[in-house]
Design a protein around this motif. Structure first.
Motif, PDB file in Angstrom:
ATOM      1  N   SER B 285       0.840  -1.205   0.000  1.00  0.00           N
ATOM      2  CA  SER B 285       0.000   0.000   0.000  1.00  0.00           C
ATOM      3  C   SER B 285       0.873   1.253   0.000  1.00  0.00           C
ATOM      4  O   SER B 285       0.555   2.238  -0.661  1.00  0.00           O
ATOM      5  CB  SER B 285      -0.967  -0.006   1.183  1.00  0.00           C
ATOM      6  OG  SER B 285      -0.299   0.327   2.373  1.00  0.00           O
ATOM      7  N   VAL B 286       1.987   1.198   0.723  1.00  0.00           N
ATOM      8  CA  VAL B 286       2.908   2.342   0.744  1.00  0.00           C
ATOM      9  C   VAL B 286       3.543   2.537  -0.639  1.00  0.00           C
ATOM     10  O   VAL B 286       3.810   3.657  -1.061  1.00  0.00           O
ATOM     11  CB  VAL B 286       4.014   2.116   1.800  1.00  0.00           C
ATOM     12  CG1 VAL B 286       5.027   3.227   1.767  1.00  0.00           C
ATOM     13  CG2 VAL B 286       3.421   2.020   3.178  1.00  0.00           C
ATOM     14  N   VAL B 296      -0.389   3.038   6.865  1.00  0.00           N
ATOM     15  CA  VAL B 296       0.561   2.171   7.582  1.00  0.00           C
ATOM     16  C   VAL B 296       0.833   2.706   8.986  1.00  0.00           C
ATOM     17  O   VAL B 296       0.853   1.945   9.965  1.00  0.00           O
ATOM     18  CB  VAL B 296       1.870   2.004   6.771  1.00  0.00           C
ATOM     19  CG1 VAL B 296       2.967   1.397   7.622  1.00  0.00           C
ATOM     20  CG2 VAL B 296       1.621   1.113   5.575  1.00  0.00           C
ATOM     21  N   LEU B 297       1.002   4.021   9.107  1.00  0.00           N
ATOM     22  CA  LEU B 297       1.197   4.605  10.443  1.00  0.00           C
ATOM     23  C   LEU B 297      -0.023   4.317  11.315  1.00  0.00           C
ATOM     24  O   LEU B 297       0.096   3.943  12.481  1.00  0.00           O
ATOM     25  CB  LEU B 297       1.423   6.119  10.339  1.00  0.00           C
ATOM     26  CG  LEU B 297       2.767   6.548   9.750  1.00  0.00           C
ATOM     27  CD1 LEU B 297       2.836   8.059   9.593  1.00  0.00           C
ATOM     28  CD2 LEU B 297       3.915   6.081  10.653  1.00  0.00           C
ATOM     29  N   PHE B 323       4.932  -8.743  11.539  1.00  0.00           N
ATOM     30  CA  PHE B 323       4.305  -7.706  10.720  1.00  0.00           C
ATOM     31  C   PHE B 323       5.399  -6.834  10.071  1.00  0.00           C
ATOM     32  O   PHE B 323       5.379  -6.590   8.862  1.00  0.00           O
ATOM     33  CB  PHE B 323       3.373  -6.843  11.584  1.00  0.00           C
ATOM     34  CG  PHE B 323       2.592  -5.828  10.801  1.00  0.00           C
ATOM     35  CD1 PHE B 323       1.395  -6.179  10.186  1.00  0.00           C
ATOM     36  CD2 PHE B 323       3.038  -4.522  10.646  1.00  0.00           C
ATOM     37  CE1 PHE B 323       0.664  -5.253   9.444  1.00  0.00           C
ATOM     38  CE2 PHE B 323       2.323  -3.592   9.918  1.00  0.00           C
ATOM     39  CZ  PHE B 323       1.128  -3.953   9.316  1.00  0.00           C
ATOM     40  N   LEU B 324       6.358  -6.425  10.887  1.00  0.00           N
ATOM     41  CA  LEU B 324       7.434  -5.577  10.356  1.00  0.00           C
ATOM     42  C   LEU B 324       8.319  -6.363   9.388  1.00  0.00           C
ATOM     43  O   LEU B 324       8.875  -5.794   8.448  1.00  0.00           O
ATOM     44  CB  LEU B 324       8.265  -4.989  11.495  1.00  0.00           C
ATOM     45  CG  LEU B 324       7.527  -3.971  12.378  1.00  0.00           C
ATOM     46  CD1 LEU B 324       8.390  -3.550  13.552  1.00  0.00           C
ATOM     47  CD2 LEU B 324       7.106  -2.735  11.582  1.00  0.00           C
ATOM     48  N   GLY B 325       8.424  -7.662   9.619  1.00  0.00           N
ATOM     49  CA  GLY B 325       9.199  -8.510   8.696  1.00  0.00           C
ATOM     50  C   GLY B 325       8.636  -8.450   7.284  1.00  0.00           C
ATOM     51  O   GLY B 325       9.373  -8.471   6.295  1.00  0.00           O
ATOM     52  N   GLY B 326       7.326  -8.381   7.172  1.00  0.00           N
ATOM     53  CA  GLY B 326       6.710  -8.249   5.853  1.00  0.00           C
ATOM     54  C   GLY B 326       6.778  -6.834   5.321  1.00  0.00           C
ATOM     55  O   GLY B 326       6.928  -6.601   4.118  1.00  0.00           O
ATOM     56  N   LEU B 327       6.691  -5.880   6.237  1.00  0.00           N
ATOM     57  CA  LEU B 327       6.611  -4.464   5.828  1.00  0.00           C
ATOM     58  C   LEU B 327       7.972  -3.878   5.446  1.00  0.00           C
ATOM     59  O   LEU B 327       8.092  -3.171   4.431  1.00  0.00           O
ATOM     60  CB  LEU B 327       5.985  -3.665   6.981  1.00  0.00           C
ATOM     61  CG  LEU B 327       5.963  -2.136   6.867  1.00  0.00           C
ATOM     62  CD1 LEU B 327       5.058  -1.694   5.729  1.00  0.00           C
ATOM     63  CD2 LEU B 327       5.485  -1.501   8.173  1.00  0.00           C
ATOM     64  N   LEU B 330       9.721  -3.830   1.837  1.00  0.00           N
ATOM     65  CA  LEU B 330       9.037  -2.953   0.884  1.00  0.00           C
ATOM     66  C   LEU B 330       9.202  -1.491   1.277  1.00  0.00           C
ATOM     67  O   LEU B 330       9.332  -0.614   0.418  1.00  0.00           O
ATOM     68  CB  LEU B 330       7.554  -3.335   0.796  1.00  0.00           C
ATOM     69  CG  LEU B 330       7.344  -4.729   0.216  1.00  0.00           C
ATOM     70  CD1 LEU B 330       5.992  -5.286   0.570  1.00  0.00           C
ATOM     71  CD2 LEU B 330       7.529  -4.715  -1.292  1.00  0.00           C
ATOM     72  N   ALA B 331       9.205  -1.253   2.588  1.00  0.00           N
ATOM     73  CA  ALA B 331       9.409   0.124   3.055  1.00  0.00           C
ATOM     74  C   ALA B 331      10.807   0.602   2.657  1.00  0.00           C
ATOM     75  O   ALA B 331      10.990   1.763   2.271  1.00  0.00           O
ATOM     76  CB  ALA B 331       9.229   0.193   4.563  1.00  0.00           C
TER      77      ALA B 331
END
Lengths: 145, 486
Positions: B285-286, B296-297, B323-327, B330-331
């Motif tokens: 989405s980001v 996301v925030l 969750f952060l492992g997936g994010l 990409l971030a």
């Protein structure tokens, strides 16, 4: 018995109301579908407009920055929007060349409404015509004096 | 035609395999297939787009490398799935909610009929719209498709797509949509409007598939059908999808994040795979639109509040880790894009600290924005009549039903959507542009980005028709150990 009936009516009314309103909203599309002319496929406004740049594209470089001039539409808010739209479409057609909305570049694209342009219209920018494509799209060179 | 089909089939198969990797199931065509397939479409397009962006960054500009990388990834994924299947690894089973028998008779047939008719009408209307506007709407050709043309046509000079010289085309907008289009063109070795059309269609109908199947899983089949009917019955949603705006892909990823977190809450702490996938969906989405950053925030804040206060620090840390492992991957891709390629955002760069502070203290700005939100929300969707009052009536008629263990999911969604909406609200308050113009240009689209998630939330809290009808037969008199809140 009356409670059972009341619950059934409430549930039924809820489902019917949501389904019916959704379907009626969807049915708005039917007008769009019925009036669609299949012969218009491939000849929509943008596709036709982009065709004016086909010949020009063949002589342009693969990469670079070029200027842009145009004869303005009728002065009005909608005319202004149309002028912006024509400039954006020129950029869309000629990507990956970068087209700047300014005559102050070595080479300039002229994108006009009419095939006959008053020479004053472009001479004010101190440019000379290199080539014309279908009359309405010009390739111009900045005069260096 | 065949290369075109393959250019989309390969990412979709990668996406589907990816979903099966984290949601293992030895039966390929199980009850959850529509849910997995819908997620697979979005994940596949997101993964392929991110891979292609990496290839561009690494200077791998040949077609064979693009095809090779994806083929290897697909083979590896299929290989792992086959190996797992042979080893007889246990499936991840999300418990099916709602023990009530399915809605019977006329109601069920009616829901199927309406959904089917809507699918037909919307499908044909979608085709008509994309044939009428093959280059898409204004934003589609002037931003997303134009950027895709730059990336595809410029070859090694693809960075020109993000030149500040064409600032009017918002070169700071994240590249997921243009990159997937350019990647398909590279794949088939020529440019065709059929690619952005197909991408738009996939995201639009995958969103419908996702909402139907997820609510069928989490609630009941009638609830899933009703949500699909409402979403398909929103002409503005179908229209914006057909004119190829990136708001629909963003709406898909926002919904996917929320759905996956709700599924995660149905599992025990030992399974964290949905958290990882939710993080990935949030990451996509980001990478789709700048508004994804606000979402996301919001979801991070929502999840933090719900997990710390509801479950404690330990579950919070373990869930956030996944969750952060997936994010994060990409971030990082987006951070690289923002630092190295994207010029400053037009809205932020023209924002002056003093004028923003002044706007924040200006009551008239709040009044105008509240008014605009209220008017747009009531008239949203291009329905025959405003739909929100109908949903309110529906809720009054059927009532609210939240089970105890679903509270964390629902609170997460409420906080996340609320904070995202608040973020959009304050973006208008501090906008350096003419407020009325800015709201006119974008507010409807911002509401649409959250609309599928709102519909999902609505049918998550609304009592299922099955439950309401069974309640009348006295089935709810049985004490419920799960602590149902009515």
């Amino acid at each position: 018995m009356s409670t059972k009936f009341a619950v059934s009516v409430r549930v039924g009314a809820g489902i019917l109301m949501v389904s019916l309103m959704s379907f009626l909203s969807t049915a708005k599309w039917l007008k769009e579908i019925v009036y669609f002319d299949p012969r218009a496929v491939g000849t929509n406004k943008i596709t036709r407009y982009l065709m004016r740049f086909d010949s020009l594209k063949r002589v342009l470089p693969d990469r670079g920055v070029m200027g842009y001039i145009s004869d303005a539409s009728v002065p009005s808010d909608s005319g202004k929007v149309q002028d912006i739209r024509r400039y954006y479409l020129t950029q869309y057609a000629l990507s990956p060349l970068i087209i700047l909305d300014t005559p102050y570049c070595k080479q300039v694209i002229g994108n006009f409404h009419e095939t006959e342009i008053d020479s004053q219209t472009y001479r004010q920018w101190n440019v000379e015509v290199l080539a014309k494509f279908d009359g309405v799209v010009w390739l111009l060179n900045k005069n260096v004096k | 035609m065949i290369p075109f089909v393959f250019s989309l089939l390969i990412p979709i198969t990668i996406g589907l395999s990816w979903v099966y990797l984290f949601w293992s199931d030895h039966r390929l065509l199980s009850f959850d297939f529509l849910l997995k397939a819908s997620l697979g479409v979005g994940f596949g397009l997101g993964i392929s787009s991110s891979l292609y962006f990496l290839e561009l960054f690494l200077g791998w500009s040949s077609r064979s490398k693009t095809i090779g990388v994806e083929t290897v990834l697909l083979l590896v994924l299929v290989g792992i799935l086959c190996y797992r299947s042979c080893m007889g690894r246990s499936d991840v089973q999300v418990p099916k909610q709602g023990s009530e028998p399915s809605l019977r008779g006329a109601f069920r047939r009616l829901l199927f009929l309406v959904l089917f008719l809507e699918l037909i009408v919307d499908g044909v209307a979608f085709l008509v719209m994309i044939l009428k506007y093959p280059h898409g709407g204004w934003d589609a050709w002037s931003i997303w498709n134009m950027r895709a043309r730059f990336i595809y046509r410029a070859g090694i000079y693809w960075r020109d797509a993000f030149s500040p010289l064409i600032g009017w085309s918002h070169p700071d907008y994240p590249p997921l949509v243009p990159t997937i289009i350019a990647r398909c063109w590279r794949y088939i070795a020529h440019e065709t409007v059929a690619v952005p059309m197909a991408v738009a269609m996939l995201f639009t109908f995958a969103t419908v598939g996702l909402i139907c199947s997820s609510l069928s899983k989490l609630r009941s089949s009638s609830q899933g059908l009703l949500a699909g009917i409402v979403l398909l019955g929103t002409p503005f949603f179908v229209k914006l999808g057909a004119v190829q705006y990136a708001d629909v892909p963003l709406a898909f990823f926002v919904l996917a994040t929320i759905v996956l977190l709700c599924l995660q809450d149905q599992l025990s702490e030992s399974h964290q795979s949905f958290n990882y996938m939710a993080g990935m969906a949030a990451g996509f989405s980001v990478c789709t639109k700048n508004e994804g950053l606000i979402f996301v925030l919001a979801i991070l804040i929502a999840r933090t509040i719900v997990l710390i206060f509801g479950k404690g620090w330990k579950p919070f840390l373990s869930q956030m880790l996944f969750f952060l492992g997936g994010l994060i991957p990409l971030a990082l891709l987006l951070i690289y894009f923002k630092i190295q390629l994207a010029p400053p955002n037009d809205l932020l760069s023209s924002l002056k600290a003093r004028s923003a502070a002044t706007s924040l203290l200006e009551a008239s700005e709040y009044v105008q924005t509240i008014k605009a939100f209220a008017v747009r929300m009531i008239n949203f969707g291009e329905w025959v009549i405003p739909f929100l009052p109908i949903l309110v009536l529906y809720l009054i008629g059927l009532g609210v039903h939240v089970e105890g263990r679903e509270k964390p999911s629902i609170v997460t969604v409420v906080i996340a959507l609320g904070l995202t909406g608040a973020g959009y609200f304050f973006a208008y308050i501090i906008t350096p542009y003419n407020l009325k113009w800015h709201q006119f240009q974008s507010l409807n689209r911002l509401l649409l980005q959250l609309w599928p998630s709102f519909v999902f939330l609505f049918f998550l809290v609304a009592r299922c028709p099955e439950k309401a009808l069974n309640a009348k037969e006295g089935l709810e008199k049985t004490p419920d150990p799960r602590g149902i809140v009515h």
